[in-house]
Design a protein around this motif. Structure first.
Motif, PDB file in Angstrom:
ATOM      1  N   HIS A   1       9.075  -1.974   5.558  1.00 12.86           N
ATOM      2  CA  HIS A   1       7.968  -2.269   6.004  1.00 12.86           C
ATOM      3  C   HIS A   1       7.523  -3.992   6.089  1.00 12.86           C
ATOM      4  CE1 HIS A   1       6.102  -2.602  10.003  1.00 12.86           C
ATOM      5  NE2 HIS A   1       4.655  -2.929   9.284  1.00 12.86           N
ATOM      6  N   GLN A   2       7.811  -4.637   6.739  1.00  8.81           N
ATOM      7  CA  GLN A   2       7.205  -6.303   6.276  1.00  8.81           C
ATOM      8  C   GLN A   2       5.527  -5.828   6.302  1.00  8.81           C
ATOM      9  OE1 GLN A   2       8.490  -7.833   3.161  1.00  8.81           O
ATOM     10  NE2 GLN A   2       9.883  -6.016   3.853  1.00  8.81           N
ATOM     11  N   THR A   3       4.676  -5.856   5.880  1.00  7.15           N
ATOM     12  CA  THR A   3       3.045  -5.409   6.641  1.00  7.15           C
ATOM     13  C   THR A   3       2.463  -6.829   6.830  1.00  7.15           C
ATOM     14  OG1 THR A   3       2.612  -5.281   4.992  1.00  7.15           O
ATOM     15  CG2 THR A   3       3.021  -3.723   5.877  1.00  7.15           C
ATOM     16  N   HIS A   4       3.334  -7.686   6.147  1.00  7.05           N
ATOM     17  CA  HIS A   4       3.004  -9.891   6.530  1.00  7.05           C
ATOM     18  C   HIS A   4       3.197 -10.095   7.627  1.00  7.05           C
ATOM     19  CE1 HIS A   4       7.048 -10.326   4.409  1.00  7.05           C
ATOM     20  NE2 HIS A   4       6.804 -11.324   4.511  1.00  7.05           N
ATOM     21  N   VAL A   5       4.023  -9.878   8.571  1.00  9.67           N
ATOM     22  CA  VAL A   5       4.731 -10.436   9.663  1.00  9.67           C
ATOM     23  C   VAL A   5       4.451  -8.825  10.428  1.00  9.67           C
ATOM     24  CG1 VAL A   5       6.431 -11.902   8.802  1.00  9.67           C
ATOM     25  CG2 VAL A   5       6.975  -9.669   9.039  1.00  9.67           C
TER      26      VAL A   5
ATOM     27  N   GLU B   1       7.083   1.165  16.884  1.00  8.61           N
ATOM     28  CA  GLU B   1       5.543  -0.065  17.114  1.00  8.61           C
ATOM     29  C   GLU B   1       5.832  -0.856  18.334  1.00  8.61           C
ATOM     30  OE1 GLU B   1       2.627  -0.899  14.773  1.00  8.61           O
ATOM     31  OE2 GLU B   1       4.265  -2.647  14.508  1.00  8.61           O
ATOM     32  N   SER B   2       6.903  -1.301  18.218  1.00  7.96           N
ATOM     33  CA  SER B   2       7.228  -1.990  18.925  1.00  7.96           C
ATOM     34  C   SER B   2       9.550  -2.424  18.624  1.00  7.96           C
ATOM     35  CB  SER B   2       7.149  -3.927  18.838  1.00  7.96           C
ATOM     36  OG  SER B   2       7.166  -4.389  17.358  1.00  7.96           O
TER      37      SER B   2
ATOM     38  N   ARG C   1       9.957  -1.597  14.715  1.00  7.57           N
ATOM     39  CA  ARG C   1       9.230  -1.010  13.721  1.00  7.57           C
ATOM     40  C   ARG C   1       8.185   0.052  13.602  1.00  7.57           C
ATOM     41  NH1 ARG C   1       6.679  -6.371  12.225  1.00  7.57           N
ATOM     42  NH2 ARG C   1       6.863  -5.554   9.958  1.00  7.57           N
ATOM     43  N   LEU C   2       8.712   1.045  12.778  1.00  9.66           N
ATOM     44  CA  LEU C   2       8.395   1.777  11.834  1.00  9.66           C
ATOM     45  C   LEU C   2       7.459   2.012  10.979  1.00  9.66           C
ATOM     46  CD1 LEU C   2      11.978   3.202  12.297  1.00  9.66           C
ATOM     47  CD2 LEU C   2      10.439   3.484  13.801  1.00  9.66           C
ATOM     48  N   PRO C   3       5.935   1.601  10.989  1.00 12.48           N
ATOM     49  CA  PRO C   3       5.218   1.247  10.336  1.00 12.48           C
ATOM     50  C   PRO C   3       4.896   3.119   9.447  1.00 12.48           C
ATOM     51  CG  PRO C   3       4.366   0.813  12.228  1.00 12.48           C
ATOM     52  CD  PRO C   3       5.307   1.068  12.488  1.00 12.48           C
TER      53      PRO C   3
END
Length: 193
Positions: free
Chosen positions: A56-60, A104-105, A134-136
């Motif tokens: 998961h890319q938290t910065h985008v 999430e989206s 997106r699966l944070p």
């Protein structure tokens, strides 16, 4: 497994499932595929679908996350030259149409890339459709990529004569790819470790 009356195909050892387009070959039957990927190729065209479980890319966030992953794919494909990779559209898919409710989206990106096959000089123009889930909560971005060649360079190994072939199945459509995105389901969260 059924999804909307159509058989769903197990992915990642049954941890996920989705309805795949017809006439696919599982590329893992032909060569080794990384554990975080499922790769399918059309039986008679150069189309392919790749399902990947990525960090998961938290910065985008939002559409920028879809663009980030598209650029990452372009880098892995060594998309180069004028217009090497280009984003044409990014849309948020309505959650009501998505089976993977843990998301999430979900974003659908459409772009093009200039890519070579097997490190050849000849470049092909490929439409790239990218579905990003997106699966944070699982520290995961699930990426589903549909590669659909638009123009094959005559010098590419992908350029083959179609003469003499009878009853070749039709190429996959964007509608079939959207069905895959809509029917992707998580069946076993333990896949995330």
């Amino acid at each position: 497994m059924e999804s909307n009356g159509v058989n769903a195909h197990p992915l990642f050892g049954g941890a996920f499932s989705a309805v795949l387009p017809p006439n696919f070959r599982d590329v893992s039957d032909l060569r080794e595929i990384p554990d975080n990927q499922e790769v399918f190729a059309h039986s008679h065209t150069d189309q392919s679908i790749i399902v990947e479980l990525l960090e998961h890319q938290t910065h985008v966030t939002g559409r920028d996350a879809a663009r980030y992953h598209f650029e990452d794919v372009a880098g892995r494909n060594e998309a180069a030259g004028p217009g090497g990779s280009q984003v044409l559209s990014v849309e948020l898919l309505p959650t009501a149409e998505i089976s993977l409710q843990e998301s999430e989206s979900v974003w659908l990106l459409h772009g093009t890339q200039q890519v070579s096959k097997f490190n050849e000089e000849a470049q092909n123009t490929v439409a790239v459709y990218l579905g990003l889930f997106r699966l944070p909560q699982y520290s995961t971005d699930a990426l589903v990529t549909f590669n659909d060649p638009l123009a094959i360079n005559p010098l590419s190994s992908s350029a083959v004569s179609e003469s003499g072939q009878d009853a070749v199945p039709p190429p996959w459509s964007l509608e079939q790819f959207r069905l895959l995105l809509q029917t992707l389901r998580l069946l076993d969260p333990d896949v995330f470790g």
